[in-house]
Design a protein around this motif. Structure first.
Motif, short mmCIF file in Angstrom:
data_model
loop_
_atom_site.label_atom_id
_atom_site.label_comp_id
_atom_site.label_asym_id
_atom_site.label_seq_id
_atom_site.Cartn_x
_atom_site.Cartn_y
_atom_site.Cartn_z
N ALA A 1 41.94 47.98 47.40
CA ALA A 1 42.09 48.50 46.04
C ALA A 1 43.54 48.47 45.59
N PHE A 2 44.45 48.86 46.48
CA PHE A 2 45.87 48.84 46.13
C PHE A 2 46.32 47.43 45.79
N GLU A 3 45.88 46.47 46.57
CA GLU A 3 46.25 45.08 46.29
C GLU A 3 45.70 44.63 44.95
N ALA A 4 44.46 45.00 44.64
CA ALA A 4 43.88 44.62 43.36
C ALA A 4 44.66 45.24 42.20
N LEU A 5 45.09 46.51 42.34
CA LEU A 5 45.84 47.17 41.27
C LEU A 5 47.20 46.51 41.08
N VAL A 6 47.82 46.09 42.17
CA VAL A 6 49.11 45.40 42.03
C VAL A 6 48.91 44.07 41.31
N ARG A 7 47.82 43.38 41.60
CA ARG A 7 47.51 42.13 40.89
C ARG A 7 47.35 42.39 39.40
N LEU B 1 39.21 52.75 45.67
CA LEU B 1 38.46 51.52 45.45
C LEU B 1 37.63 51.60 44.17
N LEU B 2 37.00 52.74 43.96
CA LEU B 2 36.21 52.92 42.74
C LEU B 2 37.11 52.86 41.50
N TYR B 3 38.28 53.44 41.61
CA TYR B 3 39.22 53.40 40.48
C TYR B 3 39.62 51.96 40.16
N ALA B 4 39.97 51.20 41.19
CA ALA B 4 40.37 49.81 40.95
C ALA B 4 39.23 49.00 40.37
#
Length: 900
Positions: free
Chosen positions: A658-664, A694-697
């Motif tokens: 999730a963190f990686e997706a948000l950075v993207r 994860l749900l947030y992303a």
């Protein structure tokens, strides 16, 4: 070689054409010498030739080749091979040679029915000498070391009577059983070289060119160079090993290419085992004992060790073994191939092997051998009970871990656990073993950690329990960690630092996953005190306070207390990481990044990959808070490498994805962010804060694609999970604001208004000077937030106006912020800031941003990088005293232009 006579004329075997290359690759010099001796034999010059070499070097093949050459030269042949089964039968070898001579067709051959045992030694000599005076004769004896004593004495007598005959006596002997002084076959001392020729042929390893020829002939094509090099090295130039490998490859249909190198190693090992078993049958028992000592000691064996443990004179015994081909040349006895050592030890029972290894290790320790050598000897030894054994094995494991060899580190730790150790030391060993196997077998590592926390021990096991609990919590398995930590905390010294650290780790796990706590956890862990008395408690309270958004100054002070240099000894690395995260949530990004970097350094030194990965995640959050998404992505890449590789954390994987997706998303890469969450759906029900992230992303990505309903479902579920853990701080995840953006204006306006109002209230309660800088922004292509129905101030006397006035007010209202600005709070009503505070470049970037252009478009227009645009905007916000792009137009007194 079996008894033979001269073969009748017929088709020649392949590769055996007169004048062509010899079928014996690498033995051209020996073949030429024997050919010359046969030609001289026809001229009347007798000879004694001795062929010797280690097993497998081709002695028998050379004798067979000589018999073929003799037939071509017109020399009759009488040949036989001695065998150990007949070594005790007098005249058995002589009888077979006598029969071979009778069948050879020699003009003076004796009658075939005559038994040589009926003749005296001198009479038997006269039979062969008479035949040799009539027609040239070759007498060939293979494996003469197995000849019975009567036949050996006859051969010696025959050798002394060769002068004036046309007889060549050719013998082959294995160096595994070198000839004693009284067993040598030699001509009469009075005969000179011009009377009886003497030849000694020593067969060694094949040269590289001969190996290549053997391989090329086997496959009718040159072998792959890498395969040839590996075959030469593995077989050590031994023809028997090479032919065994070729035979196995041919049987399975494998080709000599690089892809079959693993099969080459297996074939060589099997051939070595077979050859070793054959060689051992020729050795006396005292040499077996010496070989076992060498095999158990390995490459660190010394002649002194052989003398002490085998009870034999080492130089003499090693000299006898040098011809077996099993040992490497040199001062230190060592096997050429590990498979040979394994074969030697395989003849012993398990108990005998362990006793032998224990004796070897004890002797090596007493003589100050290197620790690495003693540890290797201990691996296969029985438990010794020696006080030095466990410490030595632990030291060796630490060296392997520091060198990045976890599998090698695990073996000495497993061996150390077999020793009778105190309970506290057993807990320590289990924890170290868990850390060693974590990179390759995380499930086994978790099992060892649970065993460590459950192991009965006294208060001295406190530090080891803290390490085990920290590693288990860092891996994210809160459900398993909490009851185990509760048990360990109840057994630690009540007022000691270890008990405090264990309780703090329990509270950390409880905050992440409160539903995992159970009333049966025993003994019960008291709640986290509101006023921590120790730095470890301060770290847990700082993180809890920051997540709940209660008091920013208190959270900041508690985090700094936990991160103080004086507290490093008593605060586990994981708790210090939590304190760094609290500083990120309070907006102290520079301080948090520096502290997380220190934690990362210590985690690497302690070889705790999960904690190192979490420290990198916190560093990424700090970089994101500084407005540097590219730097955050770099920290995330390093964290992913650790947490998905060496420190696999299945329970934290959802949060990492999730963190990686948000950075993207922050970098404007929506498709890449969606692809990251594609395979992450199985983690959608993950418990703990990782599942909420994860749900947030996923909700953010749905909203960026215009899927409002799906986004709202994920975001509200994210909020439900956070509220269940009392995580209300918008600085952690501003899910309410994003959920308001996902609401349908016509149907969910009231919900959106309530979410936004609650978000603003919590931001003020936390006291953060700016909007959250965690991965909580809104992607650049996210739809604008819904305007909640009925969200306006009730009209007063001065606010009542005609419809025309209301339309004018709507037309003059500040336009909605661009989607990338949705992570910021609503614009403040502050007036424009003085323009002279900005540089020319900053003003140009700010003006374009106020017009609604995204960062990439601004970078393209000004011919700069997106990173430069981010830096200019960050400085602009600071100089103008605003919180983000939504306030730029008002701060600059700038009316945005219409954007496509």
């Amino acid at each position: 070689m079996p008894p033979t006579s001269t073969p009748p004329p017929g088709p020649r075997p392949s590769g055996d054409v007169p004048g062509g290359p010899s079928p014996l690759a690498g033995r051209e010099r020996e073949e030429a010498l024997l050919t010359a001796a046969l030609l001289n034999l026809r001229r009347g010059l007798p000879a004694v030739a001795d062929v010797h070499g280690p097993p497998g070097t081709g002695r028998s093949a050379l004798l067979d080749r000589t018999a073929v050459l003799a037939a071509r030269a017109g020399v009759r042949v009488a040949a036989a091979q001695a065998c150990p089964e007949e070594a005790g039968r007098p005249h058995s070898l002589a009888a077979r040679l006598h029969g071979a001579l009778a069948r050879s067709g020699h003009a003076a051959a004796p009658p075939p029915h005559r038994e040589p045992g009926d003749l005296e030694r001198a009479a038997l000599c006269r039979v062969f000498l008479a035949a040799a005076r009539t027609e040239p004769l070759l007498v060939a004896v293979d494996d003469v070391q197995w000849a019975d004593q009567a036949s050996l004495r006859w051969l010696q007598a025959l050798g002394r009577r060769l002068g004036g005959t046309s007889l060549m006596l050719l013998t082959a002997r294995s160096d595994a059983a070198p000839a004693e002084p009284g067993e040598r076959i030699a001509p009469c001392p009075l005969d000179g070289e011009d009377t009886v020729a003497r030849h000694t042929l020593t067969l060694g390893p094949l040269p590289d060119q001969a190996v290549g020829r053997l391989l090329a002939e086997a496959w009718s094509a040159p072998a792959d160079p890498a395969f040839q090099e590996a075959a030469t090295r593995a077989a050590d130039g031994n023809p028997a090993l090479l032919r065994s490998v070729i035979s196995r490859f041919a049987r399975h249909g494998w080709s000599p290419t690089g892809e079959h190198l693993p099969r080459l190693a297996d074939c060589v090992a099997e051939a070595v085992r077979h050859r070793t078993r054959h060689t051992l049958t020729a050795l006396p028992e005292e040499l077996h004992t010496i070989l076992r000592v060498i095999a158990a000691a390995g490459p660190d064996c010394t002649p002194a060790m052989v003398t002490a443990l085998a009870g034999a004179h080492a130089p003499r015994a090693l000299a006898r073994l040098s011809g077996t081909g099993l040992l490497l040349p040199g001062d230190r006895p060592a096997f050429r191939h590990p498979a040979a050592a394994d074969t030697v030890l395989a003849a012993l029972s398990v108990q005998s092997r362990e006793e032998l290894h224990a004796d070897v290790a004890a002797w090596a320790y007493r003589t100050a051998a290197p620790d690495s050598a003693v540890a290797r000897m201990l691996l296969n030894a029985r438990p010794t009970g020696a006080a030095w054994a466990v410490g030595l094995l632990r030291g060796e494991a630490a060296l392997h871990r520091a060198a990045g060899r976890p599998a090698d580190a695990a073996r000495p730790l497993r061996r150390a656990l077999r020793e009778p150790v105190p309970p506290a030391q057993r807990v320590q060993l289990l924890t170290e073993l868990a850390a060693a196997v974590l990179p390759t077998d995380p499930e086994t590592a978790d099992r060892h950690l649970r065993q460590a926390l459950l192991a009965p021990a006294g208060t001295t096991a406190g530090p080891a329990w803290v390490n085990a609990a920290e590693l288990l919590v860092a891996r994210g398995d809160m459900a398993a960690a909490q009851p185990l930590i509760a048990r360990a905390a109840g057994r630690a010294a009540p007022d000691g630092d270890d008990a405090t650290a264990l309780r703090a780790l329990y509270w950390l796990a409880e905050q992440s996953e409160p539903e995992a706590a159970h009333e049966l956890d025993g003994p019960p862990v008291p709640p986290l005190p509101p006023r921590p008395a120790t730095p470890a408690e301060a770290a847990a309270e700082a993180w809890r306070t920051a997540l709940r958004g209660h008091d920013i100054d208190r959270a900041r002070d508690l985090a700094r207390t936990a991160l103080a240099p004086a507290a490093r000894r008593t605060v586990p690395l994981l708790l210090r990481t939590a304190a760094c995260h609290a500083l990120v949530l309070s907006g102290d990004h520079d301080e948090a990044g520096t502290a997380a970097d220190t934690v990362l350094l210590h985690a690497r030194h302690a070889d705790v990959p999960p904690v190192a990965g979490l420290a990198l995640v916190v560093m990424g959050l700090a970089e994101l808070g500084r407005g540097r998404p590219d730097a955050a992505a770099g920290a995330l890449d390093r964290a992913r490498e650790i947490m998905r590789g060496r420190g696999r954390t299945p329970f934290l994987t959802p949060g990492l994805i999730a963190f990686e997706a948000l950075v993207r998303l922050e970098q404007g890469e929506l498709d890449e962010a969606g692809q990251l969450l594609g395979p992450a759906h199985p983690y959608g029900t993950a418990a703990g804060l990782s599942g909420a992230l994860l749900l947030y992303a996923r909700g953010r990505i749905h909203l960026s694609r215009g899927h409002r309903e799906q986004a709202l479902t994920d975001l509200l579920e994210c909020g439900r999970r956070l509220l269940a853990r009392q995580v209300t701080n918008p600085a952690f995840l501003p899910w309410r604001k994003i959920a308001a953006s996902a609401c349908d204006p016509s149907a969910d306006g009231t919900t959106a208004a309530a979410l936004l109002a609650e978000e603003q209230r919590l931001v003020r309660a936390w006291g953060a000077p700016a909007a959250p800088a965690t991965p909580a922004g809104t992607p650049a292509d996210e739809p604008p937030p819904a305007q909640p129905a009925g969200r306006h101030t009730p009209p007063g006397p001065r606010q009542a106006a005609a419809p025309t006035a209301r339309r004018t007010a709507r037309d003059d209202r500040q336009p909605a912020a661009r989607p990338e600005d949705r992570r910021l709070p609503p614009p403040s009503p502050s007036g424009p800031a003085p323009r002279q505070q900005l540089t020319g470049a900053e003003h140009r970037v700010a003006a374009l941003a106020a017009d609604g252009l995204p960062n990439r478009a601004i970078a393209d227009r000004l011919s700069v990088t997106p990173r430069t645009v981010e830096l200019h905007l960050t400085k602009t916000y600071r100089k103008l005293g605003i919180q983000g792009r939504a306030e730029l137009a008002a701060a600059l007194g700038h009316r945005p232009k219409a954007t496509p």
